[in-house]
Scaffold this active site. Structure first.
Site, PDB file in Angstrom:
ATOM      1  N   GLY A 247       0.809  -1.168  -0.060  1.00 17.96           N
ATOM      2  CA  GLY A 247       0.089   0.270   0.142  1.00 17.96           C
ATOM      3  C   GLY A 247       0.892   1.442  -0.068  1.00 17.96           C
ATOM      4  O   GLY A 247       0.369   2.374   0.107  1.00 17.96           O
ATOM      5  N   GLU A 289       4.648  -6.261   1.425  1.00 14.13           N
ATOM      6  CA  GLU A 289       4.072  -6.662   0.286  1.00 14.13           C
ATOM      7  C   GLU A 289       3.794  -5.428  -0.672  1.00 14.13           C
ATOM      8  O   GLU A 289       2.834  -5.211  -1.054  1.00 14.13           O
ATOM      9  CB  GLU A 289       2.579  -7.433   0.402  1.00 14.13           C
ATOM     10  N   PRO A 290       4.988  -4.817  -0.831  1.00 14.57           N
ATOM     11  CA  PRO A 290       4.720  -3.566  -1.735  1.00 14.57           C
ATOM     12  C   PRO A 290       4.545  -4.002  -3.286  1.00 14.57           C
ATOM     13  O   PRO A 290       5.548  -4.810  -3.743  1.00 14.57           O
ATOM     14  CB  PRO A 290       6.204  -2.761  -1.800  1.00 14.57           C
ATOM     15  N   TYR A 333     -10.867   5.017 -10.616  1.00 20.73           N
ATOM     16  CA  TYR A 333     -10.564   5.627  -9.247  1.00 20.73           C
ATOM     17  C   TYR A 333     -10.203   7.344  -9.338  1.00 20.73           C
ATOM     18  O   TYR A 333      -9.623   7.741  -8.612  1.00 20.73           O
ATOM     19  CB  TYR A 333      -9.180   5.016  -8.693  1.00 20.73           C
ATOM     20  N   CYS A 360     -15.340   3.628 -27.096  1.00 20.51           N
ATOM     21  CA  CYS A 360     -16.415   3.963 -27.099  1.00 20.51           C
ATOM     22  C   CYS A 360     -17.107   4.498 -25.875  1.00 20.51           C
ATOM     23  O   CYS A 360     -18.104   3.682 -25.496  1.00 20.51           O
ATOM     24  CB  CYS A 360     -17.494   3.191 -28.024  1.00 20.51           C
TER      25      CYS A 360
HETATM   26  N1  LLP Z   1      -1.031  -7.175  -0.388  1.00 21.27           N
HETATM   27  C1  LLP Z   1      -2.335  -7.296  -0.135  1.00 21.27           C
HETATM   28  C2  LLP Z   1      -3.180  -8.213   0.508  1.00 21.27           C
HETATM   29  C3  LLP Z   1      -3.149  -6.486  -1.228  1.00 21.27           C
HETATM   30  O1  LLP Z   1      -4.375  -6.400  -1.378  1.00 21.27           O
HETATM   31  C4  LLP Z   1      -2.440  -5.377  -2.099  1.00 21.27           C
HETATM   32  C5  LLP Z   1      -3.025  -4.682  -2.924  1.00 21.27           C
HETATM   33  C6  LLP Z   1      -0.923  -5.290  -1.977  1.00 21.27           C
HETATM   34  C7  LLP Z   1      -0.360  -6.024  -0.976  1.00 21.27           C
HETATM   35  C8  LLP Z   1      -0.095  -4.472  -2.784  1.00 21.27           C
HETATM   36  O2  LLP Z   1      -0.668  -3.068  -2.583  1.00 21.27           O
HETATM   37  P1  LLP Z   1       0.069  -1.888  -3.109  1.00 21.27           P
HETATM   38  O3  LLP Z   1       1.637  -1.879  -2.691  1.00 21.27           O
HETATM   39  O4  LLP Z   1       0.430  -2.356  -4.749  1.00 21.27           O
HETATM   40  O5  LLP Z   1      -0.593  -0.794  -3.200  1.00 21.27           O
HETATM   41  N2  LLP Z   1      -6.333  -1.748  -8.348  1.00 21.27           N
HETATM   42  C9  LLP Z   1      -5.882  -0.701  -7.678  1.00 21.27           C
HETATM   43  C10 LLP Z   1      -4.887  -1.172  -6.315  1.00 21.27           C
HETATM   44  C11 LLP Z   1      -5.721  -2.617  -5.806  1.00 21.27           C
HETATM   45  C12 LLP Z   1      -4.715  -3.080  -4.689  1.00 21.27           C
HETATM   46  C13 LLP Z   1      -5.233  -4.413  -4.052  1.00 21.27           C
HETATM   47  N3  LLP Z   1      -4.491  -4.891  -3.318  1.00 21.27           N
HETATM   48  C14 LLP Z   1      -5.257   0.600  -8.081  1.00 21.27           C
HETATM   49  O6  LLP Z   1      -5.020   0.629  -9.427  1.00 21.27           O
HETATM   50  O7  LLP Z   1      -4.928   1.570  -7.428  1.00 21.27           O
END
Ligand code: LLP
Length: 438
Positions: A247, A289-290, A333, A360
């Site tokens: 996140g 978990e980046p 978003y 479209c």
């Molecule tokens: N770990 C878990 C359990 C998750 O659900 C996610 C993302 C991550 C790690 C990785 O998160 P990150 O570091 O990439 O922010 N489609 C959306 C983002 C959805 C994220 C879902 N889970 C977007 O385009 O912003």
């Protein structure tokens, strides 16, 4: 700020990435084109790994949902990271890349039997169990397969991170995980400990995505450590792992103020260590978990500018040869992006335009109101920070073939994803006999 990794403006005034002029990439591979800066991607992996590892035992598991294909999994494996997968498809991709299964963490709120069997068969490092149904299912499949699954429980701590509501997951009203405040998580722990074929190694939480606010992370980490202490006190069970998810926010456009991995590491790790001391716990192995923070800034998308439309007194639309099929994030978003004209990268802004796609649908926009040099048909628009959740969320809407993806590094460019053809578009189409002409 949006030029990261090896991106720069070269002496011809063009955008360069991985030591290659973007216009050369366009000439060779066409547009739309996803370009991944290998060095940038690797640096992002290393930065997280080094920042967190300097505090103790940490596994950085790259979130493959942000960007995954076989070549990307190979790079992640080479960098010594772990991998977070969320489906049989992501797991299969990792295995095709010979990713060490013991460094894989398998997520998902509705894993099916086939996915669970596959995960157990290949011996993934951890399965993150999301709900009671899955606890039962996993326990019985592991029993059938005569193995014991190492699991973490996904906990919903009730932390509201300041981000778009569609990408918030730590709050109470979400489909994910065992709720902490109402006692469901503790019940889940009890059920896991009573499952003979499951070995509960730790807890997992993920509070959302594109987060800048360190306090939400500190808060979630605090709650998880408190819960760890509560579990140990009530059951005597010691948790070896604490996974605080991903996140970490990145720079997309003006106003975004990303926090550096070193700062995240300090916030999370000092909280873990302080609380371990306070509650007399062994310091757990921390997992992060980046996804976006590794893949996002390392990717750009190159488009060719085509048509224009001026709405008098309102705005000028400039259309490119891609759109919501390759980047749905504005439509979904309200995401913002930075961009420049790769062939006029040294020219000052001359007008404000809005960049539309070719689908479209009125909502098919990539950027509202961006300052660019005078835009003309044939210009190459480079949109930044598209490495995460662009290809990963792409579609064939309007039967558009998906773009190609190239990996660039030190002057070489290699395809890591072929451009789809019209033949690919109809590859799985079937025509029942009765519709065939005599
Ligand atoms: N770990 C878990 C359990 C998750 O659900 C996610 C993302 C991550 C790690 C990785 O998160 P990150 O570091 O990439 O922010 N489609 C959306 C983002 C959805 C994220 C879902 N889970 C977007 O385009 O912003």
């Amino acid at each position: 700020m949006f030029l990261t990794g090896t991106m720069q403006i070269n002496t011809q005034g063009h955008l360069e990435i991985g030591g290659i002029d973007a216009l050369q990439l366009v000439e060779k591979f066409g547009t739309p084109l996803w370009v991944i800066d290998e060095e940038g991607f690797r640096r992002n992996c290393r930065r997280f790994k080094e920042a967190f590892s300097s505090w103790g035992d940490v596994l950085v598991a790259y979130a493959g949902k942000s960007l995954s294909n076989v070549a990307i999994c190979k790079i992640v494996a080479q960098e010594g990271l772990g991998l977070d997968v969320v489906s049989g498809g992501e797991l299969y991709t990792a295995l095709q890349a010979e990713f060490p299964p013991e460094r894989i963490i398998f997520h998902g709120n509705n894993k099916d039997q086939e996915e669970i069997r596959m995960a157990l068969q290949v011996g993934v490092g951890r399965i993150v169990v999301d709900n009671f149904h899955e606890l039962d299912l996993l326990n019985s499949i592991a029993g059938e397969m005569r193995c014991r699954a190492d699991i973490m429980l996904r906990v919903t701590p009730g932390v509201e991170a300041h981000t778009h509501e569609y990408i918030q997951t730590g709050q109470i009203d979400t489909k994910f995980g065992f709720t902490l405040p109402d006692g469901q998580a503790l019940e889940g722990v009890g059920a896991a400990l009573n499952s003979p074929n499951l070995n509960l190694t730790g807890l997992h939480c993920h509070i959302g995505s594109q987060i800048f606010d360190m306090d939400s992370f500190r808060h979630a980490t605090n709650l998880m450590m408190e819960f760890t202490a509560q579990i140990q006190e009530k059951t005597g069970h010691e948790m070896a792992d604490l996974d605080i998810g991903g996140g970490f926010g990145i720079y997309y456009a003006e106003g975004d103020k990303p926090t550096y991995p070193e700062e995240w590491a300090e916030a999370v790790m000092t909280t873990v260590q302080e609380k371990a001391r306070l509650y007399g716990l062994r310091v757990p192995r921390v997992i992060i978990e980046p996804g976006r923070a590794i893949s996002g800034p390392a990717g750009i998308t190159l488009y060719t500018v085509g048509s224009f439309k001026e709405v008098t007194g309102v705005r000028k639309y400039v259309a490119v040869d891609g759109g919501m099929a390759d980047n749905i994030r504005l439509a979904l978003y309200n995401a913002e992006y930075s961009a420049l004209l790769a062939n006029k990268a040294d020219q000052p802004p001359a007008e404000i335009v809005s960049v539309a796609g070719k689908c479209c649908e009125s909502g098919d926009m990539l950027i509202w109101d961006i300052e660019l040099p005078q835009v003309e048909p044939g210009d190459i628009l480079a949109v930044f920070a598209t490495g995460a959740y662009n290809y990963a969320m792409s579609s064939n809407y309007n039967r558009l073939p998906r773009p190609a993806m190239v990996l660039v590094n030190q002057g070489s460019a290699d395809l890591i994803l072929k451009r789809e053809t019209y033949a690919d578009i109809i590859r799985n189409d079937m025509v029942p006999e009765r519709l065939r002409n005599e």
